[in-house]
Design a protein around this motif. Structure first.
Motif, PDB file in Angstrom:
ATOM      1  N   PRO A 197      25.495 -22.906 -20.173  1.00  0.00           N
ATOM      2  CA  PRO A 197      26.150 -21.592 -20.158  1.00  0.00           C
ATOM      3  C   PRO A 197      26.025 -20.839 -21.476  1.00  0.00           C
ATOM      4  O   PRO A 197      25.874 -19.620 -21.481  1.00  0.00           O
ATOM      5  CB  PRO A 197      27.618 -21.935 -19.861  1.00  0.00           C
ATOM      6  N   LEU A 198      26.107 -21.544 -22.610  1.00  0.00           N
ATOM      7  CA  LEU A 198      26.059 -20.868 -23.900  1.00  0.00           C
ATOM      8  C   LEU A 198      24.724 -20.160 -24.109  1.00  0.00           C
ATOM      9  O   LEU A 198      24.669 -19.066 -24.670  1.00  0.00           O
ATOM     10  CB  LEU A 198      26.293 -21.869 -25.033  1.00  0.00           C
ATOM     11  N   ILE A 199      23.642 -20.781 -23.660  1.00  0.00           N
ATOM     12  CA  ILE A 199      22.327 -20.155 -23.802  1.00  0.00           C
ATOM     13  C   ILE A 199      22.199 -18.974 -22.837  1.00  0.00           C
ATOM     14  O   ILE A 199      21.612 -17.942 -23.177  1.00  0.00           O
ATOM     15  CB  ILE A 199      21.219 -21.194 -23.575  1.00  0.00           C
ATOM     16  N   ALA A 200      22.768 -19.118 -21.639  1.00  0.00           N
ATOM     17  CA  ALA A 200      22.751 -18.011 -20.679  1.00  0.00           C
ATOM     18  C   ALA A 200      23.483 -16.804 -21.256  1.00  0.00           C
ATOM     19  O   ALA A 200      23.016 -15.665 -21.152  1.00  0.00           O
ATOM     20  CB  ALA A 200      23.398 -18.452 -19.366  1.00  0.00           C
ATOM     21  N   GLU A 201      24.641 -17.048 -21.879  1.00  0.00           N
ATOM     22  CA  GLU A 201      25.397 -15.949 -22.478  1.00  0.00           C
ATOM     23  C   GLU A 201      24.641 -15.325 -23.640  1.00  0.00           C
ATOM     24  O   GLU A 201      24.674 -14.103 -23.830  1.00  0.00           O
ATOM     25  CB  GLU A 201      26.762 -16.463 -22.947  1.00  0.00           C
ATOM     26  N   PHE A 202      23.955 -16.152 -24.406  1.00  0.00           N
ATOM     27  CA  PHE A 202      23.183 -15.619 -25.522  1.00  0.00           C
ATOM     28  C   PHE A 202      22.065 -14.716 -25.004  1.00  0.00           C
ATOM     29  O   PHE A 202      21.778 -13.669 -25.593  1.00  0.00           O
ATOM     30  CB  PHE A 202      22.595 -16.748 -26.359  1.00  0.00           C
ATOM     31  N   VAL A 252      32.154 -26.573 -23.328  1.00  0.00           N
ATOM     32  CA  VAL A 252      31.437 -25.295 -23.260  1.00  0.00           C
ATOM     33  C   VAL A 252      29.932 -25.497 -23.208  1.00  0.00           C
ATOM     34  O   VAL A 252      29.197 -24.554 -22.913  1.00  0.00           O
ATOM     35  CB  VAL A 252      31.805 -24.372 -24.449  1.00  0.00           C
ATOM     36  N   PHE A 253      29.463 -26.698 -23.488  1.00  0.00           N
ATOM     37  CA  PHE A 253      28.031 -26.969 -23.433  1.00  0.00           C
ATOM     38  C   PHE A 253      27.597 -27.403 -22.027  1.00  0.00           C
ATOM     39  O   PHE A 253      26.414 -27.600 -21.781  1.00  0.00           O
ATOM     40  CB  PHE A 253      27.656 -28.067 -24.438  1.00  0.00           C
ATOM     41  N   PHE A 254      28.565 -27.579 -21.115  1.00  0.00           N
ATOM     42  CA  PHE A 254      28.244 -28.110 -19.800  1.00  0.00           C
ATOM     43  C   PHE A 254      28.225 -27.006 -18.747  1.00  0.00           C
ATOM     44  O   PHE A 254      29.093 -26.131 -18.736  1.00  0.00           O
ATOM     45  CB  PHE A 254      29.277 -29.160 -19.367  1.00  0.00           C
ATOM     46  N   PRO A 255      27.264 -27.040 -17.844  1.00  0.00           N
ATOM     47  CA  PRO A 255      27.248 -26.072 -16.749  1.00  0.00           C
ATOM     48  C   PRO A 255      28.269 -26.447 -15.691  1.00  0.00           C
ATOM     49  O   PRO A 255      28.744 -27.589 -15.631  1.00  0.00           O
ATOM     50  CB  PRO A 255      25.819 -26.208 -16.202  1.00  0.00           C
ATOM     51  N   LEU A 297      33.212 -15.889 -28.392  1.00  0.00           N
ATOM     52  CA  LEU A 297      32.435 -16.176 -29.587  1.00  0.00           C
ATOM     53  C   LEU A 297      32.325 -17.687 -29.717  1.00  0.00           C
ATOM     54  O   LEU A 297      33.321 -18.410 -29.718  1.00  0.00           O
ATOM     55  CB  LEU A 297      33.130 -15.587 -30.817  1.00  0.00           C
ATOM     56  N   THR A 298      31.101 -18.209 -29.790  1.00  0.00           N
ATOM     57  CA  THR A 298      30.849 -19.646 -29.853  1.00  0.00           C
ATOM     58  C   THR A 298      29.863 -19.925 -30.993  1.00  0.00           C
ATOM     59  O   THR A 298      29.292 -18.999 -31.564  1.00  0.00           O
ATOM     60  CB  THR A 298      30.242 -20.146 -28.529  1.00  0.00           C
ATOM     61  N   PRO A 299      29.648 -21.218 -31.311  1.00  0.00           N
ATOM     62  CA  PRO A 299      28.671 -21.507 -32.369  1.00  0.00           C
ATOM     63  C   PRO A 299      27.271 -21.002 -32.049  1.00  0.00           C
ATOM     64  O   PRO A 299      26.497 -20.700 -32.956  1.00  0.00           O
ATOM     65  CB  PRO A 299      28.686 -23.043 -32.443  1.00  0.00           C
ATOM     66  N   ILE A 300      26.939 -20.900 -30.757  1.00  0.00           N
ATOM     67  CA  ILE A 300      25.601 -20.447 -30.373  1.00  0.00           C
ATOM     68  C   ILE A 300      25.440 -18.952 -30.621  1.00  0.00           C
ATOM     69  O   ILE A 300      24.418 -18.500 -31.148  1.00  0.00           O
ATOM     70  CB  ILE A 300      25.322 -20.772 -28.889  1.00  0.00           C
ATOM     71  N   GLY A 325      18.302 -28.034 -32.463  1.00  0.00           N
ATOM     72  CA  GLY A 325      19.550 -28.080 -31.715  1.00  0.00           C
ATOM     73  C   GLY A 325      19.720 -26.846 -30.854  1.00  0.00           C
ATOM     74  O   GLY A 325      18.812 -26.023 -30.685  1.00  0.00           O
ATOM     75  N   ASP A 326      20.928 -26.693 -30.298  1.00  0.00           N
ATOM     76  CA  ASP A 326      21.196 -25.580 -29.390  1.00  0.00           C
ATOM     77  C   ASP A 326      20.992 -24.234 -30.071  1.00  0.00           C
ATOM     78  O   ASP A 326      20.480 -23.285 -29.455  1.00  0.00           O
ATOM     79  CB  ASP A 326      22.637 -25.674 -28.860  1.00  0.00           C
ATOM     80  N   THR A 327      21.403 -24.108 -31.328  1.00  0.00           N
ATOM     81  CA  THR A 327      21.257 -22.818 -32.005  1.00  0.00           C
ATOM     82  C   THR A 327      19.787 -22.461 -32.193  1.00  0.00           C
ATOM     83  O   THR A 327      19.432 -21.276 -32.203  1.00  0.00           O
ATOM     84  CB  THR A 327      21.942 -22.841 -33.382  1.00  0.00           C
ATOM     85  N   MET A 328      18.927 -23.482 -32.363  1.00  0.00           N
ATOM     86  CA  MET A 328      17.510 -23.202 -32.575  1.00  0.00           C
ATOM     87  C   MET A 328      16.853 -22.624 -31.326  1.00  0.00           C
ATOM     88  O   MET A 328      15.875 -21.872 -31.421  1.00  0.00           O
ATOM     89  CB  MET A 328      16.784 -24.476 -33.003  1.00  0.00           C
ATOM     90  N   VAL A 329      17.387 -22.960 -30.153  1.00  0.00           N
ATOM     91  CA  VAL A 329      16.828 -22.408 -28.916  1.00  0.00           C
ATOM     92  C   VAL A 329      16.908 -20.886 -28.941  1.00  0.00           C
ATOM     93  O   VAL A 329      16.024 -20.185 -28.438  1.00  0.00           O
ATOM     94  CB  VAL A 329      17.597 -22.961 -27.694  1.00  0.00           C
ATOM     95  N   THR A 330      17.954 -20.357 -29.568  1.00  0.00           N
ATOM     96  CA  THR A 330      18.165 -18.916 -29.566  1.00  0.00           C
ATOM     97  C   THR A 330      17.252 -18.186 -30.551  1.00  0.00           C
ATOM     98  O   THR A 330      17.099 -16.963 -30.454  1.00  0.00           O
ATOM     99  CB  THR A 330      19.626 -18.589 -29.920  1.00  0.00           C
TER     100      THR A 330
END
Length: 831
Positions: A785-790, A462-465, A712-715, A293-298
């Motif tokens: 956006p969440l991955i960009a912020e991470f 928040v998951f959408f660009p 602060l987000t789940p990512i 999932g999205d968290t695993m990308v990080t």
């Protein structure tokens, strides 16, 4: 040059394997890599979007039960639906457009494979207003065709006045009978046990059917919104991001690794070790059945950051010893002796920072903690054993066969540009160590206090660009150009045309046999009285929709039903309090039946109340007041739910997770460092000194989040705990090298020991920092956006950790050496 410590069994074993049987070690690791490669994708799935963070949350479970109950209305199996947005800038309520809507409904209902249980739209509502007996699509088409323009406008106006004309945009003009956008609702009946793929198949077939309707063009004047389609688009976002970001990150990482290694063999071994780390971690996920999932990308940027650091340290330290005249075996023995303990400390403390997320109430963050902890363990094994063995093996081949030597000098050596810059922290410590420490602690404290005001955010949006980022991606050539996304159109339509976002209304969901009892109307009436501040309405009654509000509407329209309500009302307040099931049955069989079914299931096993919020109510206020109202129920049990409540529940858990994991990681790290240095060096104080720059790093990162408006987000919830591991990674290497050079001897000049440390280990830290910050920082261009912020946060965290180690740790060490000398009352040449 220190001698190898043969008392350490771990180091002794690693040294023997690396120097005596290097190719055996390489072969074993390659076989293990092949085994992990087989596990990639095994029994695992992809997850994306908000739903992956809402599992096991009571409010979301209630929301799903409510959605299923009101979608299937008591039937067996599962329910699913889709919303079709139909736009006609001339008039979506014109006769032609209404007939086209009904034609779409008829084609959908006629397809057996679609398992459609019903469709609804403003067209069917208006047709029933014209002819109450028009219960089929064919009859509704005839009612629309036979109506004159005046009758059509009157039917639209009457339906609007009765509150029955839902799914029409806010630009509705009832007197003119016009609007620009309408919603066509589709409900499916899935068999028991049906999954996401079954739901998606039905929703994609729906799109195929709509394409056959003359005048409808999907993703133009018709947009389909459904959960399965949305999840597919979010997964597509992940893939489109990966196609652009991963190659860019790899190019940047390889570029800086070339500068750091300056040798094709060393570069090849280092890159191979990084690839092996990712393969092992992906394979572990597959074998463990953990979804991607999205968290695993990080996780993978974090593993690359630590792996790059380990690799550069091994090669750089080895080159130092070789430059001093040591042979291959002796140089690697000294390198592993000095670095294995440091790597082990870094690994265990980083595992603590990752595994601290196992305390999170969110399952996705628990998975993150488990996979990241496993990945960092793999990183230690690969870079601590495989890379040294491969380096020894290849150097023996090159030495015996006369292969040309390339870059062999260590980074940061005296006389180099880095060798001139890196001692800045030592110079500051020499001039005013106490001042540097005080400024850093005060500044860190201020940053940390400022960072406590960081926002927490969670929603599907928040998951959408934004459109600007998508337009930037669309300028890229194939295969980097992204696919087509409909969610932006859906968001825009919901916000602009229907005056609502992705969040739904605040709802109280009530289920169970007690719903059929005489107490139901009374309990609903009590819940809507004296509304709390976040709920709209007057002082006495909330603006709420429920089966009771529909009962009052129908009682005012139908004298016979009104008499029934009065017969069952023993208190005279208009609220039935006996024979409630009889009132329910009569209401469901009335013309208001469809409206009543929005709040009461056919089998009367569940009901719900939807509350309107005041304009200035935020999610926190709405959730708090929903829970207060739920507590008013005495006989029935009500659960607050709806998207606002679910999102707020996730936000609460995100905040809890970030705070708890931070303190758990810090506590475990502090205890472990103290014990480790006590066992290894006889001084627990070394572990405490390590933590001073780490605390400042975490504080600066928290302050930066607020400064750069990063919520602060789940990512990024694990970022504060993870930053402890990143900080320790840099300080442990520095401290461990300093202890080896200084060794607590009061005759050794502390500044000289610091200079040797900062030029040797500092050079490796610099190469690691530059590679990680640039390679991981490229996540900033991610589509999501969440991955960009991470990516921004990881880059900042690594930069702060590096600066704290190079500039602050020397001053901390000097202050400690001076304080220790003073406490012992001894003269020392150390400072």
């Amino acid at each position: 040059m220190a001698e190898p410590d043969e008392k350490d069994p771990v180091t002794r074993t690693v040294n023997r394997l690396v120097t005596e049987r290097p190719w055996t070690v390489v072969a074993v690791f390659l076989l293990l890599t092949a085994g992990f490669a087989v596990g990639i994708g095994t029994d695992a799935e992809q997850q994306a979007g908000a739903d992956q963070f809402t599992e096991d949350i009571e409010e979301f479970e209630a929301f799903e039960e409510m959605e299923e109950a009101f979608a299937t209305r008591g039937r067996e199996g599962g329910g699913a639906g889709a919303t079709v947005f139909v736009r006609d800038d001339r008039n979506v309520l014109s006769e032609q457009s209404l007939l086209r809507m009904l034609e779409a409904q008829q084609r959908l209902e006629d397809r057996d494979r679609l398992r459609i249980t019903g469709t609804s739209s403003p067209a069917s509502t208006i047709a029933r207003e014209l002819d109450p007996g028009a219960t089929t699509v064919e009859a509704q088409q005839r009612a629309i065709e036979r109506a004159s323009p005046r009758q059509l406008r009157e039917a639209i106006q009457q339906a609007e006045e009765q509150g029955a004309l839902g799914g029409v945009s806010t630009d509705l003009n009832p007197s003119a009978g016009s609007a620009s956008t309408a919603q066509l609702q589709v409900s499916y009946d899935l068999p028991a046990g049906a999954g996401q793929s079954d739901r998606a198949a039905l929703q994609y077939r729906t799109i195929d059917v709509l394409e056959t309707v003359d005048g409808y063009t999907v993703n133009d004047n018709v947009v389909v919104f459904a959960d399965a389609l949305l999840e597919d688009e979010i997964l597509q976002l992940l893939n489109d991001t990966a196609i652009v970001v991963f190659p860019a990150a790899i190019l940047l990482i390889v570029f800086f690794l070339v500068l750091a290694y300056r040798d094709p063999v060393d570069l090849g071994v280092g890159v191979a070790a990084l690839v092996m780390t990712l393969v092992w971690t992906f394979g572990f996920m597959g074998y463990a059945g953990i979804p991607f999932g999205d968290t695993m990308v990080t996780i993978f940027p974090l593993l690359l950051a630590v792996g790059i650091d380990f690799g550069i340290h091994i090669i750089n330290r080895y080159r130092e010893e070789r430059q001093d005249g040591a042979g291959i075996d002796a140089a690697m023995t000294l390198t592993t002796r000095q670095l294995t303990a440091a790597f082990l400390i870094v690994t265990i403390t980083t595992v603590f920072s990752f595994a601290a997320n196992l305390t999170s109430p969110l399952g996705s963050l628990q998975d993150f903690g488990l996979v990241a902890a496993a990945g960092i363990t793999f990183t230690f094994l690969i870079f601590g054993v495989f890379l040294p063995a491969a380096k020894v093996g290849f150097d023996r081949l090159r030495e015996g066969r006369g292969f040309p030597q390339f870059g062999t000098k260590p980074l940061g050596r005296e006389g180099s540009l880095l060798g001139v810059i890196l001692p800045a922290g030592v110079s500051l410590a020499r001039v005013g160590a106490a001042g540097v420490l005080i400024v850093a602690l005060v500044g860190g404290g201020a940053a940390g206090a400022y960072g406590t005001g960081v926002d927490t955010e969670f929603s599907q949006e928040v998951f959408f660009p934004n459109e600007e980022r998508i337009e930037q991606y669309e300028r890229l050539p194939e295969p980097f150009k992204p696919g087509t996304y409909s969610f932006l159109e859906v968001i825009s339509t919901l916000e602009n045309d229907f005056d609502q976002g992705f969040i739904g209304s605040v709802t109280l969901y009530i289920e169970g046999p007690e719903v059929r009892s005489d107490a139901t109307f009374r309990e609903i009436d009590r819940a809507t009285r004296d509304p709390p501040p976040a709920f709209a309405g007057d002082r006495r009654e909330a603006d709420a929709s429920s089966v009771l509000s529909v009962t009052h509407q129908h009682a005012a329209e139908n004298p016979e039903f009104g008499a029934l309500v009065r017969q069952t009302d023993t208190t005279g307040n208009g609220v039935p309090d006996r024979d409630a099931d009889r009132v329910f049955e009569s209401l469901l069989d009335s013309p208001r039946g469809d409206q009543a079914r929005s709040y009461l299931t056919d089998d009367r096993s569940a009901t719900r109340i939807q509350f309107q919020l005041t304009a200035d109510a935020d999610a926190t206020d709405a959730t708090r007041d929903a829970r207060l109202v739920a507590d008013r129920f005495q006989t029935l049990e009500a659960t607050p739910t709806g998207q606002i409540v679910v999102n707020q529940a996730v936000i609460d858990r995100i905040t809890e997770s970030a705070i708890v994991s931070l303190f758990v990681a810090f506590g475990l790290t502090a205890v472990f460092l103290a014990i480790s240095y006590r066992l290894l060096e006889g001084r627990a104080i070394y572990g405490i000194i390590n933590l001073v720059p780490v605390v400042v790093t975490v504080a600066l990162l928290a302050g930066s989040m607020r400064l750069f408006d990063i919520s602060l987000t789940p990512i990024n919830a694990p970022i504060l705990a993870v930053s402890i591991g990143l900080g320790v990674d840099y300080t442990v290497h520095f401290m461990h090298r300093f202890v080896d050079e200084f060794d607590g001897d009061p005759t050794v000049d502390v500044y000289e020991a610091l200079l040797v440390t900062v030029r040797g280990t500092g050079g490796a830290l610099t190469g690691s920092m530059l590679t990680t910050v640039t390679g991981i920082g490229v996540l900033y261009v991610a589509l999501i956006p969440l991955i960009a912020e991470f990516g921004i946060l990881i880059a900042l965290g690594v930069l702060y950790a590096y600066l704290a180690a190079i500039l602050l740790l020397p001053a901390t060490i000097v202050v400690w050496v001076r304080a220790e000398a003073k406490l012992r009352g001894v003269e020392t040449a150390a400072v």
